[in-house]
Design an enzyme around this catalytic site. Structure first.
Site, mmCIF file in Angstrom:
data_model
loop_
_atom_site.group_PDB
_atom_site.id
_atom_site.type_symbol
_atom_site.label_atom_id
_atom_site.label_comp_id
_atom_site.label_asym_id
_atom_site.label_seq_id
_atom_site.Cartn_x
_atom_site.Cartn_y
_atom_site.Cartn_z
ATOM 1 C CG HIS A 76 -0.046 0.966 -3.003
ATOM 2 N ND1 HIS A 76 0.005 1.145 -1.642
ATOM 3 C CD2 HIS A 76 0.856 1.830 -3.535
ATOM 4 C CE1 HIS A 76 0.897 2.089 -1.365
ATOM 5 N NE2 HIS A 76 1.434 2.519 -2.501
ATOM 6 C CB SER A 127 11.008 7.316 1.378
ATOM 7 O OG SER A 127 10.043 7.069 2.374
ATOM 8 C CG ASN A 178 0.074 6.290 -5.421
ATOM 9 O OD1 ASN A 178 -1.086 6.697 -5.573
ATOM 10 N ND2 ASN A 178 0.381 5.327 -4.572
ATOM 11 C CD1 TRP A 179 0.061 13.005 -7.050
ATOM 12 C CD2 TRP A 179 -1.814 13.910 -7.900
ATOM 13 N NE1 TRP A 179 0.435 13.984 -7.928
ATOM 14 C CE2 TRP A 179 -0.691 14.558 -8.475
ATOM 15 C CE3 TRP A 179 -3.087 14.300 -8.293
ATOM 16 C CZ2 TRP A 179 -0.828 15.592 -9.407
ATOM 17 C CZ3 TRP A 179 -3.213 15.328 -9.233
ATOM 18 C CH2 TRP A 179 -2.099 15.962 -9.776
ATOM 19 C CE LYS A 180 1.048 6.915 -1.103
ATOM 20 N NZ LYS A 180 1.645 6.182 -0.027
ATOM 21 N N GLY A 209 6.405 6.097 2.669
ATOM 22 C CA GLY A 209 5.959 7.201 3.514
ATOM 23 C C GLY A 209 6.733 7.363 4.810
ATOM 24 C CD GLU A 218 5.310 1.406 -4.170
ATOM 25 O OE1 GLU A 218 5.689 2.551 -4.368
ATOM 26 O OE2 GLU A 218 4.152 1.129 -3.831
ATOM 27 C CD GLU A 258 -0.562 3.588 1.075
ATOM 28 O OE1 GLU A 258 -1.317 4.096 0.228
ATOM 29 O OE2 GLU A 258 0.542 4.083 1.400
HETATM 30 C C1 PEP Z 1 3.713 4.785 -2.611
HETATM 31 O O1 PEP Z 1 2.824 4.811 -1.777
HETATM 32 O O2 PEP Z 1 3.558 4.198 -3.692
HETATM 33 C C2 PEP Z 1 4.964 5.471 -2.298
HETATM 34 C C3 PEP Z 1 6.028 5.147 -2.944
HETATM 35 O O3 PEP Z 1 4.876 6.434 -1.327
HETATM 36 P P1 PEP Z 1 6.081 7.371 -0.803
HETATM 37 O O4 PEP Z 1 6.847 7.850 -1.996
HETATM 38 O O5 PEP Z 1 5.396 8.480 -0.066
HETATM 39 O O6 PEP Z 1 6.930 6.521 0.092
#
Ligand code: PEP
Length: 239
Positions: free
Chosen positions: A96, A202, A15-17, A170, A164, A98
């Site tokens: 997600h 993470s 997931n490059w966001k 993050g 998640e 976010e």
């Molecule tokens: C995500 O936003 O889906 C995610 C898992 O981010 P990160 O790996 O940076 O925690």
């Protein structure tokens, strides 16, 4: 269920966001050059919308990061499932944390998005997870149970779940194997044992092996580390 990235194995989604590797379109090419054709088939990349077809042309399967809840029409800024399908997208992240936080996305809207995706043969990757205070007060299962109600009308449909924990996204604080195991077991009990459940939060090349070793973990959704090809090559070697 047929998993397109890694047939019968664990599914890895990057997931490059709202980012690109090294911050530019040229970064996509240099990212792709680090993977063999066989490795590319093991990875699903979720880039920002404008780069979906470019990433696909480099040999990866693709996921969108979101989709419109509407079929078509005057919805400036939205992208429909039909358009994603035309762009060759295989998966789409839905709900997600976010988007739940920044765009107030709730059950009804998320269910509409899932309907659109299923109608266009794109597999939804439905994200669930508890906040830090809910984790501390041992409310994880209650929170997940409420979030999973959005799927009540989709029994027997091909939907992947991504667990998640919001406190792990993050932050550098990934959930421990015991916690992940317990939560994934709960989700599978609730939705059926053959439900594919990914872990996200993470994950990096240092902690991925211990997480992937869990029988209850069917793959990973990776944010920050997924922009670094060297990390991803190491993780793909584990699946
Ligand atoms: C995500 O936003 O889906 C995610 C898992 O981010 P990160 O790996 O940076 O925690």
């Amino acid at each position: 269920m047929i998993i397109m990235g890694n047939l019968m194995g664990k599914l890895i989604i990057a997931n490059w966001k709202m980012n690109l590797p090294v911050g530019s379109m040229a970064g996509i090419t240099s990212f792709a050059e680090k993977f063999s054709p066989a490795q590319k088939k093991l990875l699903v990349v979720a880039p920002p919308y404008p780069f979906l077809t470019h990433v696909r042309a480099t040999g990866f399967h693709t996921a969108a990061q979101d989709v419109s809840s509407n079929e078509k029409g005057a919805f400036t800024g939205d992208v429909s499932a039909e358009l994603l399908m035309q762009a060759g997208v295989n998966y789409c992240i839905v709900g997600h944390s976010e988007r739940r936080q920044n765009h107030n996305e709730g059950h009804e809207l998320l269910a509409q998005k899932i309907i659109q995706l299923l109608n266009h043969h794109i597999t939804p990757v439905f994200c669930v997870g508890e906040h830090a205070d809910e984790h501390a007060s041992k409310k994880t299962n209650d929170v997940l149970s409420a979030q999973l109600h959005a799927l009540d009308n989709f029994k027997d449909k091909e939907i992947i779940i991504a667990y998640e924990p919001v406190w792990a996204i993050g932050t550098g604080l990934n959930a421990g194997p015991d916690h992940i195991k317990t939560v994934h077991h709960y989700i599978k009990q609730r939705l059926g044992n053959d439900t594919h459940v990914l872990y996200g939060g993470s994950v990096n090349a240092g902690n991925a092996a211990a997480i992937l070793a869990l029988r209850e973990v069917d793959g990973l959704l990776i944010g920050g580390a997924s922009l670094k090809p060297d990390e991803m090559v190491k993780i793909l070697a584990m699946v």
